[in-house]
Each structure stands twice: as structure tokens, then as C-alpha cells.
Write an enzyme that holds these catalytic residues in place. Structure first.
Site, PDB file in Angstrom:
ATOM      1  N   ASP A  13       8.371   5.584   4.188  1.00  0.00           N
ATOM      2  CA  ASP A  13       8.172   4.149   3.905  1.00  0.00           C
ATOM      3  C   ASP A  13       7.393   3.914   2.619  1.00  0.00           C
ATOM      4  O   ASP A  13       7.745   3.075   1.807  1.00  0.00           O
ATOM      5  CB  ASP A  13       7.580   3.381   5.106  1.00  0.00           C
ATOM      6  CG  ASP A  13       6.208   3.838   5.576  1.00  0.00           C
ATOM      7  OD1 ASP A  13       5.707   4.882   5.089  1.00  0.00           O
ATOM      8  OD2 ASP A  13       5.621   3.138   6.430  1.00  0.00           O
ATOM      9  N   GLY A  49      -0.506   7.603  17.751  1.00  0.00           N
ATOM     10  CA  GLY A  49       0.541   7.468  16.742  1.00  0.00           C
ATOM     11  C   GLY A  49       1.586   6.439  17.126  1.00  0.00           C
ATOM     12  O   GLY A  49       2.717   6.480  16.658  1.00  0.00           O
ATOM     13  N   SER A  73      -1.145   1.314  17.360  1.00  0.00           N
ATOM     14  CA  SER A  73      -2.029   0.325  17.983  1.00  0.00           C
ATOM     15  C   SER A  73      -2.662  -0.567  16.913  1.00  0.00           C
ATOM     16  O   SER A  73      -2.902  -1.745  17.149  1.00  0.00           O
ATOM     17  CB  SER A  73      -3.105   1.016  18.823  1.00  0.00           C
ATOM     18  OG  SER A  73      -3.809   1.950  18.033  1.00  0.00           O
ATOM     19  N   SER A  74      -2.900  -0.020  15.724  1.00  0.00           N
ATOM     20  CA  SER A  74      -3.537  -0.853  14.687  1.00  0.00           C
ATOM     21  C   SER A  74      -2.598  -1.947  14.190  1.00  0.00           C
ATOM     22  O   SER A  74      -3.020  -3.104  14.041  1.00  0.00           O
ATOM     23  CB  SER A  74      -4.073  -0.026  13.526  1.00  0.00           C
ATOM     24  OG  SER A  74      -3.352   1.146  13.347  1.00  0.00           O
ATOM     25  N   GLU A 117      -4.625  -3.674   6.041  1.00  0.00           N
ATOM     26  CA  GLU A 117      -4.925  -2.275   6.362  1.00  0.00           C
ATOM     27  C   GLU A 117      -5.165  -1.467   5.084  1.00  0.00           C
ATOM     28  O   GLU A 117      -6.039  -0.613   5.028  1.00  0.00           O
ATOM     29  CB  GLU A 117      -3.792  -1.664   7.198  1.00  0.00           C
ATOM     30  CG  GLU A 117      -4.182  -0.315   7.736  1.00  0.00           C
ATOM     31  CD  GLU A 117      -3.515   0.069   9.048  1.00  0.00           C
ATOM     32  OE1 GLU A 117      -2.930  -0.807   9.716  1.00  0.00           O
ATOM     33  OE2 GLU A 117      -3.597   1.255   9.396  1.00  0.00           O
ATOM     34  N   ASP A 156       5.180   0.116  10.249  1.00  0.00           N
ATOM     35  CA  ASP A 156       4.625  -0.230  11.563  1.00  0.00           C
ATOM     36  C   ASP A 156       4.503  -1.740  11.738  1.00  0.00           C
ATOM     37  O   ASP A 156       4.876  -2.301  12.776  1.00  0.00           O
ATOM     38  CB  ASP A 156       3.242   0.418  11.749  1.00  0.00           C
ATOM     39  CG  ASP A 156       3.284   1.920  11.549  1.00  0.00           C
ATOM     40  OD1 ASP A 156       4.398   2.478  11.536  1.00  0.00           O
ATOM     41  OD2 ASP A 156       2.215   2.528  11.396  1.00  0.00           O
TER      42      ASP A 156
END
Ligand code: GLA
Length: 386
Positions: A38, A125, A128-129, A161, A173
Site C-alpha cells: 500500500d 494485526g 484495531s487502531s 496515524e 486499513d
């Protein structure tokens, strides 16, 4: 319709803050293929899964942001006009980062109480963030009276982030947490942000196997890999000025210069270049229901992450090997950043429970560690629940 979860969260919120909240949900994800591509402007094919983070929110009359959770430690209180400039080292950083980027973008945030309920396993992995960032962003935006298209929400969460939390993650994500679709894998071009929903063939489940380990070098190694890719881009751009990212490097260009750059850098680039092609091929194979090809591509992806990108670990390799030959197995690999966390497996529905039992036994015998195994399906992305 409200689930027990939401009702409980609303009740808890009313007890804690004395007002009725709105509730927002954002899911975690697994990545079927397209790993460490990505941030190289490449292709990924994740799916949102059934674990979500819930954020309940209501306005306060002052300029304070109160952030609470039952399961994460600490109750936090901040002044909206004096938010910290970077992370404070607590879980609330993801919420603060989002608030701070929203303010920078000119959104008029007012005081608010937030109650966070996280159901995505932490450190596994499974993002969750991203789930916390996206659910917080939707919650905070709801009080401003404006709404943003979900792809923009994803981008601002990634920015939070990158700049506030300080993790140089790519867009995968946050994007799939916003845009995922039940029953589908999400094929995303991380340069153009164009995407295609790829139906997961009927009768297949996602079986996610948590190794229960997370090695300390994960964050440092992630950033090192990014720098190694950047070094690769600088080298290839000298030979072909049209190269802006590893996405632009062809197999031919890669192979012609194997001896001209440090071998470690070449290995990293080789993983990314071939992983992009594997992801394109896997999207096609999955669309055609060609599971033998999907299985082969997922295995090649894992081997490349292990040998060329060097982000696997003993436990992940054991979990991947443990799946081979089990009835109903249609492909598996490590998923996410690496150095621990989970593997993802495509397994025929009728074999999924037996598969879960047997892979857990095999892993336990080999490592002495009790894994967690989750039977998942691809779910919808983020949404308001009331
Ligand atoms: C982490 C990052 C993603 C992606 C993966 C590796 O999950 O958050 O952006 O880079 O690692 O594919």
C-alpha cells in the site's frame, strides 16, 4: 435495529455521562493478499471482518474532550483548544490524532464525551487502531453537523496515524474499515484509490489464526522496510525517470538491476513488484472461483514475505504450514505487517470448525502456545448505528 452491544454501550454511556449518545462502529480487517504494497502505491485485497470498535458520543457544553473506555485503562480529559501536538503514548492517541487533524482541516469541533468499546483483538494485526480512528472520526464529525465522504474519512485517519501517532502506515486499513462490503474482498489501487469489490465465492469462510505473539521489532522494522523501499525507488528512478514508486518498476527493470543495488534492497523491491502482480492475479482468480490459483498465490505471497521482505517469524511460518493439507483448506498466509499477529485462511464452510480445531492443535504441539482461532466472514465497513 440495535444489538445487545449498542444497548449496553448506550446504557453505560448514560450512567457515566447522564446523556443519550449516538453510536458509531468501524471494523478491523484481514488482508487476503497485497502485503506491504500500500505504501508503495500498489494493490491490496483486504476484507473488513466482524470485529468492530464502537464509539458512543454526545456533546458537552464546554470545550473539553472526555475519552473513556471500560476495557482500556485511563480516563482522559483534554481541552479542545490546547490539544497535544503529538502522541502522549496512550490508546487515546488515535482519538486525539483524529480530533487534531479534523481541527487542522477547519472542522468546528465542540466539547464531547466519548465512550469507546473495542472488540478488535489488540496487537493481533487486525487493525484495531484503524477501527478506533475511523469510529472516532465518524463520531466527532457527527457533532459538527457536516459529513465527509468515507474515502476522505479514511485519508484523514491515515494522516492522524502518520503525523500524530507517528506510525508511517499506508492507506489500506483505514480505507477498508470505511468502505468494506459484506461478502466481498476489497481490491484497492492505493495510488488512484479506485477499488473493485470481489465477491468471496459462496461456501468459503475466513479463518483467522492468532499466533498470540507480537515481536518487539514490529514497529521499527516496519519503518525500516519503508526506508528500504524508498532507497529502491531512488535507485530505479535513476535508470528509469518515470519511476515514482515501486508500483512503477517492471519485472524486467527489476531483474536487469539485480547486481546494481545492495541485495537487501533488491529483495525488498522484488517482493513488492511481484506481490503487486500476485494481487492482480488473485483478484482475477477469486472472481473466477479458481481456488487452486488463489491458494498458490497466497502461498507464494507468504514465502516472499518470509524470504525476501523478511517480516514473517517462526510462529507465523508454523501456523501457515499447519494449515496445509487440512480438509477444506483453499489458501492461507500471514496477514498484516508481520512479526507475529495472525494468518488468514480461506476454508470451506463445512470444514471450518474442524479446521479451526485441528490447526490449533497442530500449532500448540509445535510451539506450546494456545492460539486463538476466529471464524470470520467479510463484513460491511463503518456506519452510524443510531
Ligand atoms: C500495516 C499497515 C498497512 C500495511 C500493512 C502491510 O497493517 O497499517 O498500511 O502497510 O501493515 O501490508
Amino acid at each position: 435495529m440495535q444489538t445487545t452491544n449498542e444497548i449496553d454501550l448506550a446504557v453505560l454511556f448514560e450512567k457515566t455521562f447522564g446523556t443519550h449518545p449516538r453510536i458509531f462502529r468501524a471494523p478491523g480487517r484481514v488482508n487476503l493478499i497485497g502485503e506491504h504494497t500500500d505504501y508503495n502505491d500498489g494493490f491490496v485485497m483486504p476484507a473488513a471482518v466482524g470485529f468492530s470498535t464502537y464509539v458512543a458520543i454526545a456533546a458537552r457544553p464546554d470545550r473539553k474532550l472526555h475519552i473513556h473506555s471500560e476495557e482500556f485503562p485511563g480516563n482522559f480529559e483534554f481541552d479542545l483548544d490546547h490539544l497535544p501536538e503529538k502522541r502522549i503514548g496512550a490508546w487515546c492517541d488515535y482519538v486525539l490524532g483524529v480530533a487534531s487533524i479534523l481541527r487542522q482541516q477547519g472542522h468546528k469541533l465542540g466539547g464531547a464525551n466519548l465512550l469507546v468499546h473495542g472488540k478488535v483483538p489488540i496487537g493481533a494485526g487486525l487493525s484495531s487502531s484503524a477501527a478506533l480512528e475511523v469510529s472516532s472520526a465518524l463520531a466527532l464529525l457527527s457533532l459538527t453537523g457536516t459529513s465527509l465522504p468515507l474515502p476522505e474519512v479514511a485519508q484523514l485517519c491515515r494522516q492522524a496515524e502518520n503525523t500524530f501517532v507517528g506510525a508511517r502506515v499506508g492507506i489500506m486499513d483505514q480505507f477498508v474499515s470505511c468502505m468494506g462490503k459484506a461478502g466481498h474482498a476489497f481490491f484497492l489501487d492505493c495510488r488512484s484509490l479506485e477499488f473493485k469489490l470481489v465477491p468471496i465465492p459462496a461456501g468459503l469462510e475466513l479463518v483467522v489464526c492468532n499466533t498470540m505473539v507480537k515481536h518487539d521489532l514490529a514497529t521499527g522494522a516496519y519503518n525500516t522496510r519503508r526506508e528500504e523501499c524508498e532507497e529502491g525507488v531512488r535507485a530505479f528512478a535513476r535508470w528509469d525517470p518515470s519511476v515514482r514508486a515501486l508500483r512503477d518498476v517492471s519485472v524486467d527493470l527489476l531483474d536487469r538491476h539485480e547486481k546494481d543495488i545492495p541485495f537487501t534492497i533488491w529483495k525488498r523491491c522484488s517482493h513488492v513488484v511481484h506481490e503487486n502482480q500476485r494481487t492482480l492475479d488473485a483478484a482475477r482468480a477469486l472472481t473466477e472461483g479458481n481456488m487452486a490459483r488463489v491458494e498458490q498465490l497466497m502461498r507464494e505471497s507468504h514465502n516472499s514475505l518470509r524470504d525476501l521482505y523478511e517480516v514473517s517469524c517462526r510462529e507465523l511460518d508454523i501456523m501457515v504450514e499447519a494449515a496445509e493439507g487440512l480438509p477444506g483448506f483453499c489458501g492461507g498466509r500471514m496477514t498484516g505487517g508481520g512479526f507475529g499477529g495472525c494468518t488468514v485462511n480461506l476454508v470451506r464452510e463445512e470444514n471450518a470448525e474442524d479446521f479451526a480445531k485441528r490447526i490449533a492443535e497442530r500449532y500448540r504441539e509445535a510451539t506450546g502456545i494456545h492460539p486463538q482461532v476466529y471464524l470470520c466472514s467479510a463484513e460491511d465497513g463503518a456506519q452510524a448505528l443510531n
